[in-house]
Write a protein that holds these residues in place. Structure first.
Motif, short mmCIF file in Angstrom:
data_model
loop_
_atom_site.label_atom_id
_atom_site.label_comp_id
_atom_site.label_asym_id
_atom_site.label_seq_id
_atom_site.Cartn_x
_atom_site.Cartn_y
_atom_site.Cartn_z
N ALA A 644 -17.25 -91.83 -50.21
CA ALA A 644 -15.86 -92.50 -50.60
C ALA A 644 -15.63 -92.65 -52.21
N GLU A 645 -16.49 -92.97 -52.98
CA GLU A 645 -16.31 -93.12 -54.46
C GLU A 645 -16.10 -91.74 -54.95
N TRP A 646 -16.85 -90.61 -54.62
CA TRP A 646 -16.82 -89.31 -55.15
C TRP A 646 -15.24 -88.90 -54.84
N MET A 647 -14.90 -89.18 -53.59
CA MET A 647 -13.55 -88.62 -53.29
C MET A 647 -12.48 -89.63 -53.98
N ARG A 648 -12.60 -90.63 -54.33
CA ARG A 648 -11.59 -91.52 -54.98
C ARG A 648 -11.53 -90.79 -56.31
N ASN A 649 -12.62 -90.31 -57.12
CA ASN A 649 -12.64 -89.82 -58.46
C ASN A 649 -12.01 -88.16 -58.58
N HIS A 650 -12.42 -87.50 -57.18
CA HIS A 650 -12.21 -86.38 -57.32
C HIS A 650 -10.86 -85.40 -56.27
N VAL A 651 -10.89 -86.09 -55.34
CA VAL A 651 -9.72 -85.90 -54.29
C VAL A 651 -9.10 -87.04 -53.88
N PRO A 652 -8.27 -87.70 -55.00
CA PRO A 652 -7.73 -89.13 -54.51
C PRO A 652 -6.58 -89.16 -53.46
N ASN A 653 -6.12 -87.98 -53.27
CA ASN A 653 -5.09 -87.77 -52.42
C ASN A 653 -5.49 -87.71 -50.94
N ILE A 654 -6.75 -87.50 -50.53
CA ILE A 654 -7.24 -87.53 -49.33
C ILE A 654 -7.59 -89.09 -48.81
N LYS A 655 -7.24 -89.43 -47.79
CA LYS A 655 -7.56 -90.74 -47.35
C LYS A 655 -8.96 -90.84 -46.79
N ILE A 656 -9.40 -91.94 -46.58
CA ILE A 656 -11.01 -92.23 -46.45
C ILE A 656 -11.04 -93.38 -45.38
N LEU A 657 -11.80 -93.29 -44.22
CA LEU A 657 -11.90 -94.33 -43.23
C LEU A 657 -13.36 -94.21 -42.89
N LEU A 658 -14.25 -95.45 -43.11
CA LEU A 658 -15.63 -95.34 -42.74
C LEU A 658 -15.98 -96.21 -41.47
N THR A 659 -16.86 -96.02 -41.18
CA THR A 659 -17.44 -96.41 -39.90
C THR A 659 -18.79 -96.60 -39.83
N SER A 660 -19.25 -97.71 -39.16
CA SER A 660 -20.81 -98.04 -38.97
C SER A 660 -21.20 -99.02 -38.06
N GLY A 661 -22.43 -98.90 -37.34
CA GLY A 661 -22.76 -100.00 -36.28
C GLY A 661 -23.34 -101.17 -37.30
#
Length: 696
Positions: A644-661
């Motif tokens: 997510a951090e990498w995406m914020r810095n390199h592809v900020p226009n793409i949204k991110i949704l995380l999931t985990s147990g």
């Protein structure tokens, strides 16, 4: 008139009718008596002519210079042999002789034939003839050498005595009891720093110089001497004109008697003992300081011994708690891992059940699917409680007013707890806010209340209290950050059966329970423990068999710098997809496959990646990807937060949704504001979160 020379007394002739025979006899008798007296006297008799030269020397005292009487004849007094150190000035004496005056006890030094110094005392009267002409002097002389030696010895002794008195600072005094007058020797004025205007002062005036605290003891000493006729001594202080203090010791006694045998005077000496008293006072002070130091040292040793004993006990307690904490951490790691894997399995089960339900029309089959879904959901809830114990659940902390939240929970409990259990709430005024997940705090209080209720089979009191709490050591728990010293304590106390030591030791262990089978999972206290730890707080438990149990939760005070994590509000937009391209990143193949099926069912286009690095490569290749749906815990050194951090810095226009147990704090890079969907999740929750992120 006296004769000029005894040799002139001759027998009368027949023709001399001046003196009768009887007169001559009388003179001879007088002369004999005079010779007897000279023989008995230590003095010598002498006569001098008008030029003051000796003409006659008679008597035993004539050998005062170790010479014969005739050795003096024809010489003046100042012409006799004198010692070399004699510097007598004879001018005044010669002038007195010239005036024919009487002189008495004239003392001068001469030497005898051996050269020894002789002291002489002489007295003389002038002689005159019948017509008044001066004819010379007659008189007596005495050897006073022995007396002079005695006087010199006395003077030397007195000088030594005076020097000793000066060195010892001793002064004499005499108190006249009848007149109240005090006579002081000169040294006494200097000793007492009194003006030496008069050697006698009144006893009342003298006492004005005595320290007020010592006047009575001085008066008592005087009364004792008068009443007992016995000497004694007293020590007292004299105030100097400059205000300083001088210590004096008076040794005195009675002397003489007045009328009726009463004591007339008190005489004595005053000795300056200031230095001695100062030394004694300093010594007493040093002794007292040493005694105080010894007592202080003993107290310090006792205190330190008690501290060391307390520290040893605390260390043993801390070690026990640390061991328990490490055991719980180990169990937590195991529980977290099991819950994570179980959640992945439940995600596959629930996902496929939901997809199957969409295709099944047979009512009986749908009922079986719904039962399976309910069982899977219960398993998910159980996993959530395990994650709570393992401190790896996803929390949504907000700033909470503790008093309002606790009282709200109490009202909830009052409707659910048995009637024979009376709830008593006490909230401290001005209690601090905290940052915590409100639903988890409620769950924790409910869990503790249920445990308390079950411990009071015959009813009792349930006390729920909240207060501010400051701690430097955090109650022996594991270290927190330095700015976490202020906590809010929430205590839940029951009056139930209590727990023995062996049960108390395992109270936080997951699945440990003393309840009958089917009446408890053993995860109640475990989840509360995990909630407190994950909320940067800690927990304590005290229990006495037959008295009850108290569980205290400590949650950190909300600071101005605290920015609580909050969940984004669920969008009310329609859940249907619009054909957006979504990249699914999941290392578990079956979970990834189920997720892809769900997304395709919603109408999304889907591409897959099994690791974070693989996802980055796909993103770098470009493409109309609108959102990345990524698991958090993944192998390969890059987790979902890193991606997510990498995406914020390199592809900020793409949204991110995380999931985990579970949300593993060890893999989180500090605070984040990424949206997280907890596993396992329903299709509806997944669809809603996807639209929410895409639209916002």
């Amino acid at each position: 008139m006296q004769p000029n020379n005894r040799d002139e007394l001759q027998e009368p002739t027949d023709g001399d009718d001046t003196l009768s025979k009887s007169s001559q006899d009388a003179l001879l008798e007088v002369e004999k008596r005079f010779d007897v007296l000279l023989g008995l006297s230590a003095d010598s008799y002498w006569e001098q002519d008008e030029n003051f030269r000796y003409t006659k020397v008679l008597g035993n005292g004539s050998n005062f210079a170790g010479s014969k009487p005739e050795d003096f004849l024809g010489k003046t007094r100042w012409e006799l042999p004198a010692p070399e150190d004699d510097h007598t000035d004879w001018e005044e004496h010669e002038a007195m002789l010239a005036r024919h005056e009487i002189f008495s006890n004239l003392e001068f030094k001469r030497t005898d034939t051996s050269g020894k110094t002789i002291w002489v005392a002489t007295s003389g009267v002038p002689m005159f003839d019948p017509v008044g002409n001066f004819t010379g002097y007659q008189g007596t002389s005495r050897n006073i050498t022995a007396r002079k030696a005695t006087e010199a010895e006395l003077r030397a002794s007195e000088e030594r005595l005076q020097l000793a008195f000066d060195v010892a600072k001793i002064g004499f005094f005499e108190l006249d009891v009848m007149t109240d007058q005090l006579t002081l020797e000169n040294r006494e004025f200097k000793l007492l720093n009194l003006p030496a205007e008069n050697a006698t002062i009144s006893w009342t005036s003298y006492k004005e110089n005595i320290h007020s605290d010592d006047v009575e003891s001085v008066n008592e000493t005087a009364r004792y001497i008068i009443e007992n006729r016995s000497p004694t001594s007293v020590e007292y202080r004299v105030i100097n004109p400059d205000g300083s203090i001088r210590w004096v010791q008076a040794s005195c006694g009675p002397r003489g008697s007045g009328d009726g045998g009463a004591i007339a005077q008190i005489i004595g000496v005053n000795i300056d003992i200031t230095r001695r008293k100062e030394t004694e006072i300093a010594l007493d002070r040093s002794r007292q300081e040493l005694a105080d130091l010894n007592q202080t040292l003993e107290d310090r040793v006792a205190t330190r011994t008690a501290e060391l004993k307390s520290e040893a006990e605390q260390h043993a307690q801390t070690q026990t708690m640390l061991t328990a904490s490490q055991r719980l951490d180990s169990i937590g790691q195991l529980a977290g891992g099991i819950a994570h894997d179980s959640n992945n399995l439940l995600s596959i089960i629930l996902g496929n059940l939901e997809l199957a339900a969409l295709k099944v029309t047979d009512p009986e089959a749908r009922e079986m699917i719904e039962d399976a879904q309910a069982a899977a959901t219960s398993g998910a809830d159980l996993n959530q409680r395990l994650l709570g114990f393992a401190r790896k659940q996803n929390l949504a902390p907000v700033r909470l007013q503790v008093g309002a939240h606790v009282l709200g929970t109490v009202r909830l409990l009052e409707r659910t707890i048995r009637e024979d259990v009376r709830i008593v709430a006490k909230i401290e005024r001005n209690i601090w806010d905290i940052v915590a997940d409100p639903s988890e705090l409620t769950n924790a209080l409910v869990n503790l209340a249920v445990n308390a209720r079950d411990a009071m089979s015959d009813g009792g009191f349930l006390h729920i209290e909240a207060r501010n709490y400051k701690s430097e050591s955090n109650g022996g728990q594991k270290d927190r950050s330095a700015d976490r010293t202020d906590y809010v304590e929430i205590a839940v106390t029951d009056t139930g059966a209590g727990m023995p030591a062996d049960v108390l030791e395992k109270a936080f262990d997951p699945f440990f329970t003393t309840k009958e089978q089917g009446k408890g999972t053993g995860l109640g206290l475990s989840s509360v423990y995990g909630f407190a730890e994950q909320s940067s707080g800690f927990i304590k438990i005290d229990s006495q068999v037959g008295e009850g149990t108290t569980v205290r939760i400590y949650l950190p005070r909300a600071l101005e710098a605290d920015k609580p994590k909050t969940t984004t509000q669920i969008s009310t937009e329609i859940l249907a997809a619009e054909g957006e391209l979504i990249l699914v990143v999941e290392d578990e193949l079956n979970v990834r496959a189920t997720t892809v099926k769900r997304l395709e069912h919603f109408g999304y286009q889907v591409i897959e990646a099994s690791t974070g690095l693989e996802a980055i490569k796909i993103l770098q290749d470009g493409g109309p990807i609108k959102l990345v749906f990524s698991d958090i815990v993944m192998p390969g050194g890059m987790n979902g937060y890193h991606l997510a951090e990498w995406m914020r810095n390199h592809v900020p226009n793409i949204k991110i949704l995380l999931t985990s147990g579970y949300d593993d704090p060890d893999q989180e890079n500090g605070n984040h504001d990424f949206q997280v969907l907890r596993k396992p999740h329903s299709m509806e929750d997944l669809a809603r979160e996807l639209r929410n992120v895409l639209n916002n």
